[in-house]
Design a protein around this motif. Structure first.
Motif, PDB file in Angstrom:
ATOM      1  N   CYS A 145       0.789  -1.229   0.000  1.00  0.00           N
ATOM      2  CA  CYS A 145       0.000   0.000   0.000  1.00  0.00           C
ATOM      3  C   CYS A 145       0.825   1.286   0.000  1.00  0.00           C
ATOM      4  O   CYS A 145       0.375   2.308  -0.519  1.00  0.00           O
ATOM      5  CB  CYS A 145      -0.914   0.043   1.224  1.00  0.00           C
ATOM      6  N   CYS A 156       1.320   3.844  -2.884  1.00  0.00           N
ATOM      7  CA  CYS A 156       0.257   4.801  -3.201  1.00  0.00           C
ATOM      8  C   CYS A 156      -0.163   5.631  -1.986  1.00  0.00           C
ATOM      9  O   CYS A 156      -0.443   6.818  -2.109  1.00  0.00           O
ATOM     10  CB  CYS A 156      -0.978   4.073  -3.738  1.00  0.00           C
ATOM     11  N   HIS A 157      -0.237   4.997  -0.818  1.00  0.00           N
ATOM     12  CA  HIS A 157      -0.807   5.700   0.348  1.00  0.00           C
ATOM     13  C   HIS A 157       0.242   6.289   1.273  1.00  0.00           C
ATOM     14  O   HIS A 157      -0.096   6.807   2.326  1.00  0.00           O
ATOM     15  CB  HIS A 157      -1.736   4.766   1.122  1.00  0.00           C
TER      16      HIS A 157
HETATM   17  C1  HEC Z   1      -2.033   1.823  -7.121  1.00  0.00           C
HETATM   18  C2  HEC Z   1      -2.342   2.685  -6.023  1.00  0.00           C
HETATM   19  C3  HEC Z   1      -2.992   2.125  -4.785  1.00  0.00           C
HETATM   20  C4  HEC Z   1      -2.569   1.062  -4.025  1.00  0.00           C
HETATM   21  C5  HEC Z   1      -1.388   0.150  -4.263  1.00  0.00           C
HETATM   22  C6  HEC Z   1      -3.474   1.000  -2.898  1.00  0.00           C
HETATM   23  N1  HEC Z   1      -4.417   1.986  -2.986  1.00  0.00           N
HETATM   24 FE1  HEC Z   1      -5.881   2.376  -1.620  1.00  0.00          FE
HETATM   25  N2  HEC Z   1      -6.582   3.885  -2.783  1.00  0.00           N
HETATM   26  C7  HEC Z   1      -5.995   4.325  -3.957  1.00  0.00           C
HETATM   27  C8  HEC Z   1      -6.732   5.463  -4.452  1.00  0.00           C
HETATM   28  C9  HEC Z   1      -6.434   6.213  -5.722  1.00  0.00           C
HETATM   29  C10 HEC Z   1      -7.768   5.711  -3.538  1.00  0.00           C
HETATM   30  C11 HEC Z   1      -8.800   6.835  -3.588  1.00  0.00           C
HETATM   31  C12 HEC Z   1     -10.062   6.348  -4.213  1.00  0.00           C
HETATM   32  C13 HEC Z   1     -11.125   7.412  -4.216  1.00  0.00           C
HETATM   33  O1  HEC Z   1     -10.826   8.559  -4.536  1.00  0.00           O
HETATM   34  O2  HEC Z   1     -12.258   7.070  -3.880  1.00  0.00           O
HETATM   35  C14 HEC Z   1      -7.640   4.697  -2.498  1.00  0.00           C
HETATM   36  C15 HEC Z   1      -8.482   4.606  -1.402  1.00  0.00           C
HETATM   37  C16 HEC Z   1      -8.251   3.788  -0.307  1.00  0.00           C
HETATM   38  C17 HEC Z   1      -9.017   3.803   0.904  1.00  0.00           C
HETATM   39  C18 HEC Z   1     -10.200   4.729   1.199  1.00  0.00           C
HETATM   40  C19 HEC Z   1      -9.666   6.000   1.782  1.00  0.00           C
HETATM   41  C20 HEC Z   1     -10.740   6.963   2.211  1.00  0.00           C
HETATM   42  O3  HEC Z   1     -10.380   8.104   2.562  1.00  0.00           O
HETATM   43  O4  HEC Z   1     -11.911   6.603   2.210  1.00  0.00           O
HETATM   44  C21 HEC Z   1      -8.474   2.879   1.753  1.00  0.00           C
HETATM   45  C22 HEC Z   1      -8.929   2.540   3.164  1.00  0.00           C
HETATM   46  C23 HEC Z   1      -7.370   2.270   1.035  1.00  0.00           C
HETATM   47  N3  HEC Z   1      -7.279   2.841  -0.211  1.00  0.00           N
HETATM   48  C24 HEC Z   1      -6.570   1.307   1.573  1.00  0.00           C
HETATM   49  C25 HEC Z   1      -5.538   0.681   0.870  1.00  0.00           C
HETATM   50  C26 HEC Z   1      -4.733  -0.389   1.411  1.00  0.00           C
HETATM   51  C27 HEC Z   1      -4.845  -0.946   2.806  1.00  0.00           C
HETATM   52  C28 HEC Z   1      -3.871  -0.759   0.429  1.00  0.00           C
HETATM   53  C29 HEC Z   1      -2.858  -1.877   0.440  1.00  0.00           C
HETATM   54  C30 HEC Z   1      -3.354  -3.210   0.712  1.00  0.00           C
HETATM   55  C31 HEC Z   1      -4.107   0.105  -0.717  1.00  0.00           C
HETATM   56  N4  HEC Z   1      -5.139   0.956  -0.413  1.00  0.00           N
HETATM   57  C32 HEC Z   1      -3.384   0.073  -1.886  1.00  0.00           C
HETATM   58  C33 HEC Z   1      -4.879   3.783  -4.573  1.00  0.00           C
HETATM   59  C34 HEC Z   1      -4.161   2.691  -4.120  1.00  0.00           C
END
Ligand code: HEC
Length: 174
Positions: free
Chosen positions: A71, A74-75
């Motif tokens: 994660c 990206c995060h």
């Molecule tokens: C390739 C990029 C990418 C990866 C890798 C990724 N995410 Fe995300 N994630 C995003 C994006 C872009 C959003 C925003 C989506 C939106 O605008 O609704 C998001 C949204 C989220 C949200 C919601 C946040 C909110 O404010 O509501 C959570 C929780 C989350 N991700 C958890 C994870 C976790 C845990 C992992 C790893 C297992 C992960 N993400 C991996 C791109 C990624």
């Protein structure tokens, strides 16, 4: 009448006037539609039960490791929005840098659903293909407690990188 509307919609999409670029801010209609449909889906589908993974230092540490591997690119890591990775900077929608824009207030079942199924039309992948439910609940637990980690776990969290610091070959000079 319907045919005219359909032809109009087709022409509009074909005309190139509907933006397809990722380096812009989403419009209000787009944001409203995406947000409303996500919230409605979560109401229907997100598990309401308690997190089956117990809150222990070991589970939080497992969560840090899973987050670092899957994660952080990206995060972000502990610095949050102060130093997003190159991928995070360019993604559309922008991935929240969770150390800064955290989700500690969200129900853990909502985070579980988002991690397992991903978020459509955004870069948020579905991890249901690569992680077990147990691992996804462990991540949800970590997200819930990210801003109040016990010192030993926080120590490890501070070392997580959101982007490879070194590579096998010397980095390309620009
Ligand atoms: C390739 C990029 C990418 C990866 C890798 C990724 N995410 Fe995300 N994630 C995003 C994006 C872009 C959003 C925003 C989506 C939106 O605008 O609704 C998001 C949204 C989220 C949200 C919601 C946040 C909110 O404010 O509501 C959570 C929780 C989350 N991700 C958890 C994870 C976790 C845990 C992992 C790893 C297992 C992960 N993400 C991996 C791109 C990624």
């Amino acid at each position: 009448m319907l045919a005219v509307a359909l032809i109009g919609a087709y022409a509009l999409v074909q005309s190139g006037l509907i933006p397809a670029n990722a380096d812009a801010k989403p419009g209000r209609l787009e944001t409203w539609m995406a947000g409303t449909s996500l919230r409605a889906t979560l109401r229907r589908e997100a598990p309401k039960a308690q997190n089956p993974v117990a809150l222990t230092d070991q589970s939080l540490l497992d969560g840090v490791h899973l987050f670092a591997q899957n994660c952080a690119v990206c995060h972000g890591a502990a610095k949050g929005a102060a130093s997003p990775s190159p991928i995070a900077k360019g993604l559309y929608q922008k991935p929240p840098q969770l150390a800064t824009d955290g989700v500690e207030d969200d129900p853990e079942g909502d985070s579980f659903w988002k991690i397992k199924h991903g978020i459509r039309l955004t870069g948020m992948p579905s991890f249901g293909y690569s992680l077990s439910d147990q691992q996804i609940w462990t991540l949800a637990l970590f997200l819930k407690h990210m801003d109040k980690l016990p010192p030993a776990v926080r120590q490890i969290w501070l070392q997580v990188q959101n982007w490879p610091a070194t590579s096998v070959n010397p980095p390309i000079q620009k």
